[in-house]
Design a protein around this motif. Sequence first.
Motif, mmCIF file in Angstrom:
data_model
loop_
_atom_site.group_PDB
_atom_site.id
_atom_site.type_symbol
_atom_site.label_atom_id
_atom_site.label_comp_id
_atom_site.label_asym_id
_atom_site.label_seq_id
_atom_site.Cartn_x
_atom_site.Cartn_y
_atom_site.Cartn_z
ATOM 1 N N ALA A 76 -84.794 24.794 69.945
ATOM 2 C CA ALA A 76 -84.130 23.853 70.966
ATOM 3 C C ALA A 76 -84.386 22.187 72.256
ATOM 4 O O ALA A 76 -83.724 22.059 71.691
ATOM 5 C CB ALA A 76 -84.284 24.341 72.225
ATOM 6 N N LEU A 77 -86.147 22.031 71.212
ATOM 7 C CA LEU A 77 -86.395 20.738 71.827
ATOM 8 C C LEU A 77 -85.726 19.852 70.690
ATOM 9 O O LEU A 77 -85.528 18.859 71.437
ATOM 10 C CB LEU A 77 -87.621 20.862 72.038
ATOM 11 N N MET A 78 -85.846 20.249 69.716
ATOM 12 C CA MET A 78 -85.303 19.144 67.774
ATOM 13 C C MET A 78 -83.665 19.028 68.814
ATOM 14 O O MET A 78 -83.593 17.643 68.700
ATOM 15 C CB MET A 78 -85.328 19.477 67.157
ATOM 16 N N LEU A 79 -82.971 20.308 68.947
ATOM 17 C CA LEU A 79 -81.574 19.445 69.672
ATOM 18 C C LEU A 79 -81.842 18.778 70.460
ATOM 19 O O LEU A 79 -81.156 18.006 70.873
ATOM 20 C CB LEU A 79 -80.939 21.375 69.387
ATOM 21 N N ASP A 80 -82.092 19.251 71.820
ATOM 22 C CA ASP A 80 -82.611 17.985 72.812
ATOM 23 C C ASP A 80 -82.969 16.610 73.072
ATOM 24 O O ASP A 80 -82.263 15.318 73.385
ATOM 25 C CB ASP A 80 -83.548 18.623 73.802
ATOM 26 N N TYR A 81 -83.896 16.313 72.461
ATOM 27 C CA TYR A 81 -84.245 14.941 71.248
ATOM 28 C C TYR A 81 -83.128 14.392 71.193
ATOM 29 O O TYR A 81 -82.487 13.325 70.569
ATOM 30 C CB TYR A 81 -85.295 15.208 70.712
ATOM 31 N N THR A 99 -92.079 24.394 60.289
ATOM 32 C CA THR A 99 -91.032 24.057 59.218
ATOM 33 C C THR A 99 -90.761 22.638 57.998
ATOM 34 O O THR A 99 -91.134 22.740 56.990
ATOM 35 C CB THR A 99 -90.758 24.513 58.697
ATOM 36 N N GLN A 100 -91.238 21.463 58.795
ATOM 37 C CA GLN A 100 -90.969 20.092 58.726
ATOM 38 C C GLN A 100 -89.303 20.080 58.284
ATOM 39 O O GLN A 100 -89.183 19.316 57.469
ATOM 40 C CB GLN A 100 -91.816 19.496 57.619
ATOM 41 N N HIS A 101 -88.097 21.201 58.304
ATOM 42 C CA HIS A 101 -87.101 20.796 57.687
ATOM 43 C C HIS A 101 -86.311 19.798 58.456
ATOM 44 O O HIS A 101 -86.674 19.930 59.873
ATOM 45 C CB HIS A 101 -86.725 22.168 58.464
ATOM 46 N N TRP A 118 -82.813 22.076 55.123
ATOM 47 C CA TRP A 118 -82.867 23.522 55.152
ATOM 48 C C TRP A 118 -81.748 24.450 55.440
ATOM 49 O O TRP A 118 -81.878 23.865 57.159
ATOM 50 C CB TRP A 118 -84.058 23.911 54.770
ATOM 51 N N PRO A 119 -81.171 24.425 55.805
ATOM 52 C CA PRO A 119 -81.110 24.730 53.745
ATOM 53 C C PRO A 119 -80.413 23.577 52.917
ATOM 54 O O PRO A 119 -79.906 23.120 53.825
ATOM 55 C CB PRO A 119 -79.405 25.875 53.812
ATOM 56 N N PRO A 120 -80.715 23.582 52.373
ATOM 57 C CA PRO A 120 -81.060 22.410 51.015
ATOM 58 C C PRO A 120 -79.476 21.464 50.878
ATOM 59 O O PRO A 120 -78.567 22.548 50.751
ATOM 60 C CB PRO A 120 -81.042 22.958 49.962
ATOM 61 N N GLY A 121 -79.337 20.377 51.651
ATOM 62 C CA GLY A 121 -77.390 19.519 51.404
ATOM 63 C C GLY A 121 -76.820 20.501 52.449
ATOM 64 O O GLY A 121 -75.900 20.196 52.040
#
Length: 169
Positions: A76-81, A99-101, A118-121
């Motif tokens: 959620a915070l990744m999306l917010d950023y 996970t470093q995705h 991830w999922p790749p590409g």
Amino acid sequence: MSYYIDAPPDMEDQMIDFAFEPRQDDDSWSPDWHPDHPTLNGSDFCLQYFKADRRLIIHGADLSVRLLGEPVVDFALMLDYATRELMDQNSVSAEASLTQHLYSFLREEQVVTLTTTWPPGTVARLSWSELQELTERAKDEAVRLITTAHPELRHNTWLRQTVGQPPAA
């Protein structure tokens, strides 16, 4: 709980399907679970507890993650950023802490292209308003799930100030 976000007119045939699916192998979802220390902080929420698989299908592109589970707050915070950064620039990349995705966002006027490792590409396109709504829903759902599993966390200062207010009891 799934959320369906209405599509813009040029993408009406498909929608956005989003849900966190708490992992059965993560004890922090259990009502009997108690943290190692009394006050959970950002590292606890973003790296250690409340992991979930994620269902995310954007206009037919499946960006779901079900392998290791990601902490719901971290996603959620990744999306917010990303959403905040896209207000001032046309591209940004963000990484899931555990996970470093990698999630790369490219904004061209009112359309955002999201590419993931991830999922790749996987590549998805959504409107700017859809990304903003998805971000708010992810934050709301993360807080709702956590405070439903552990009502005592409704008063956690870090969670309230950083992610959002819990729903009314």
